[in-house]
Design an enzyme around this catalytic site. Structure first.
Site, PDB file in Angstrom:
ATOM      1  N   GLU A 267       0.836  -1.210   0.000  1.00  0.00           N
ATOM      2  CA  GLU A 267       0.000   0.000   0.000  1.00  0.00           C
ATOM      3  C   GLU A 267       0.870   1.259   0.000  1.00  0.00           C
ATOM      4  O   GLU A 267       0.498   2.266  -0.593  1.00  0.00           O
ATOM      5  CB  GLU A 267      -0.966   0.006   1.184  1.00  0.00           C
ATOM      6  CG  GLU A 267      -1.943  -1.184   1.247  1.00  0.00           C
ATOM      7  CD  GLU A 267      -2.744  -1.451  -0.031  1.00  0.00           C
ATOM      8  OE1 GLU A 267      -3.001  -0.489  -0.789  1.00  0.00           O
ATOM      9  OE2 GLU A 267      -3.082  -2.632  -0.291  1.00  0.00           O
ATOM     10  N   HIS A 270       1.591   2.145  -3.491  1.00  0.00           N
ATOM     11  CA  HIS A 270       0.476   2.902  -4.095  1.00  0.00           C
ATOM     12  C   HIS A 270       0.498   4.353  -3.597  1.00  0.00           C
ATOM     13  O   HIS A 270       0.290   5.295  -4.363  1.00  0.00           O
ATOM     14  CB  HIS A 270      -0.862   2.303  -3.656  1.00  0.00           C
ATOM     15  CG  HIS A 270      -1.273   1.048  -4.377  1.00  0.00           C
ATOM     16  ND1 HIS A 270      -1.380   0.983  -5.748  1.00  0.00           N
ATOM     17  CD2 HIS A 270      -1.645  -0.184  -3.918  1.00  0.00           C
ATOM     18  CE1 HIS A 270      -1.806  -0.241  -6.095  1.00  0.00           C
ATOM     19  NE2 HIS A 270      -1.954  -0.975  -5.006  1.00  0.00           N
ATOM     20  N   GLU A 296      -0.962  -0.763  -9.876  1.00  0.00           N
ATOM     21  CA  GLU A 296      -0.576  -2.024  -9.251  1.00  0.00           C
ATOM     22  C   GLU A 296       0.913  -2.317  -9.492  1.00  0.00           C
ATOM     23  O   GLU A 296       1.562  -2.956  -8.669  1.00  0.00           O
ATOM     24  CB  GLU A 296      -1.475  -3.145  -9.801  1.00  0.00           C
ATOM     25  CG  GLU A 296      -1.522  -4.410  -8.987  1.00  0.00           C
ATOM     26  CD  GLU A 296      -2.026  -4.248  -7.544  1.00  0.00           C
ATOM     27  OE1 GLU A 296      -2.600  -3.212  -7.205  1.00  0.00           O
ATOM     28  OE2 GLU A 296      -1.797  -5.185  -6.760  1.00  0.00           O
TER      29      GLU A 296
HETATM   30 ZN    ZN Z   1      -2.682  -2.977  -4.906  1.00  0.00          ZN
END
Ligand code: ZN
Length: 502
Positions: A267, A270, A296
């Site tokens: 995360e 991201h 991703e």
């Molecule tokens: Zn992800």
């Protein structure tokens, strides 16, 4: 800013504000909102969504877009950002308007019922509770695909296009065939080898101490907590409303140390992307990732290529041992790194290792294709699921709860989403190969300088947000078109070494 674009700005700002409010409610629902709030908050969400729809489909907006079209040539050179915003708004509008309002409302109701049915089916291990809803969801998806069909796209391709533009069945079939040819023989060889010892990862690990370490980890990777938040939720995710407010969640397990560590790294990958989007794009429709797959790729690259490498742990493994001396005092760095890379062909996608992850996606992709092409009855899906798991992973899910009912996606109508997860891995490997040709990644990581990795990603990916499209980003970052060979090559090299296969 051109005069015409200036007229559009108030609408874009309102759209942005409504989207921000909706995302905030989503975040709240997944983290802090009380159980009983749902129905009441749904009313607010309904009103805000309706306002957003009216704002985007306002006749004045359409008129400006049309007028802009005729001016395209003059403004093209000096106003690239405007052009990109207009392109994106037009696409959103085309998608929003393709579906009649009444059908959209009926579909929203169906999805809410279908999610509840899925939850019950999963709990009671009974696919037949969910099957009739899935049938209806598929029927809607097929109908919507026909509304959204263009000269180039129809059927499943229209649904795929919602998540990853330019990656149609034609491209994905080749992609998954390559993965199959590369991963399956490798997995068979690994399955014959003695397994890596990793039981020390599943002792009791105090959750408060885990939180402390994960916070350190997120900041170590570069997640700026002055512009970000870490919270907890059942399923970890990242959300952002602009580059100064990016939020991630993680989930702690008392008896699984690696669970939270790798979701935090994932995360944070991201989150760094979202925080790195340039100021000129944030709070516009370009202030988000280029695509699901590119997003991703940034999380997977951090989680797997960086976060599971030995070099990454060289400067910080000592801190982990200090935090958990009883559990890890006797575990060497090499043992730890081998354990976090262990291959375990299993039935649950979200717990899959790096090697087998894409096989889980392949099962879903193949079934989605059959569903949307009308080549399978819903009643047959559970059996097909098991057969494909047997064929690819060599395991047969014990029941539907850990089989076809494990993911929420289909109950939410997210058909076409899964392939972007697999593409993310392949994009990541391609970008990582280029990064390694420019930087000595291992040496930098061993010195604790993860900034070198972050700067590379910022330069080629993060800063642009959605200003550039996925294919363009990939091409500019790596110098070539999408090439899945990098991913197969990366996996082969890594796992042959780890398992001593020659
Ligand atoms: Zn992800």
């Amino acid at each position: 800013m051109s005069q015409l674009f200036e007229q559009l700005v108030p609408y874009l700002e309102k759209h942005m504000a409504l989207q921000t409010a909706l995302a905030l409610l989503d975040w709240d629902d997944a983290t802090l909102a009380p159980k009983e709030a749902g129905e009441y908050t749904a009313k607010v969400i309904g009103i805000l969504s309706e306002e957003d729809f009216l704002c985007l489909t306002n006749p004045q907006v359409k008129k400006i877009l049309e007028d802009y079209e005729s001016k395209t040539e003059e403004t093209k050179e000096q106003e690239e950002t405007e052009q990109a915003i207009i392109r994106k708004i037009k696409k959103n509008l085309r998608k929003t308007e393709a579906i009649p309002k009444e059908e959209k409302r009926a579909y929203a109701e169906l999805k809410s019922k279908s999610q509840k049915a899925w939850q019950r089916a999963k709990k009671e291990n009974d696919f037949s509770i969910f099957a009739p809803y899935l049938k209806e969801v598929i029927a809607y998806c097929k109908k919507f695909a026909s509304y959204g069909a263009t000269e180039k796209l129809n059927g499943y391709d229209v649904l795929l296009d919602d998540y990853e533009e330019d990656f149609s069945v034609e491209v994905l079939d080749v992609f998954f065939e390559k993965l199959k040819a590369g991963i399956l023989p490798l997995l068979r060889k690994i399955q014959k080898k003695p397994q890596i010892e990793d039981s020390f990862l599943y002792q009791k690990y105090d959750i408060e101490k885990q939180k402390e370490f994960n916070r350190f980890l997120a900041e170590y990777i570069g997640f700026d907590l002055n512009r970000g938040v870490i919270a907890e939720s059942e399923h970890p995710f990242t959300t952002a409303w602009h580059n100064h407010d990016v939020r991630i969640t993680t989930h702690y397990y008392e008896e699984n140390l690696a669970g939270a560590i790798f979701s935090t790294i994932h995360e944070s990958g991201h989150a760094i992307y979202e925080q790195g989007i340039a100021d000129r794009y944030t709070q516009t429709v370009l202030g988000e990732g280029a695509s699901c797959g590119i997003h991703e790729s940034q999380s997977r690259l951090m989680e797997n290529m960086i976060g599971r490498s030995r070099a990454f742990w060289v400067p910080i493994y000592g801190k982990l041992v200090e935090t958990f001396p009883e559990q890890l005092g006797e575990v060497s760095l090499d043992q730890f790194v081998a354990a976090i890379n262990r291959v375990r062909a299993d039935e649950i996608r979200t717990e899959a290792d790096e090697l087998t992850y894409c096989l889980h996606i392949m099962v879903r992709y193949e079934l989605e294709k059959l569903m949307i092409n009308g080549e399978v009855e819903v009643e047959e899906l559970s059996r097909l699921w098991k057969e494909k798991y047997q064929e690819y992973l060599g395991v047969v899910p014990e029941n539907d709860t850990v089989g076809i009912l494990q993911d929420v996606h289909w109950s939410m109508g997210d058909i076409g989403y899964f392939p972007s997860y697999a593409l993310g891995n392949a994009f990541a490997a391609q970008i990582y190969a280029k990064m390694k040709s420019e930087i000595d990644v291992e040496a930098e990581l061993s010195k604790g300088n993860i900034g070198a990795v972050r700067e590379f990603l910022h330069r080629y990916v993060h800063q642009y947000g959605a200003f550039k499209e996925a294919r363009e980003i990939l091409k500019e970052a790596t110098g070539e078109e999408f090439n899945p060979d990098y991913f197969v090559g990366y996996l082969t090299e890594k796992y042959e070494k780890l398992y001593g296969i020659s």
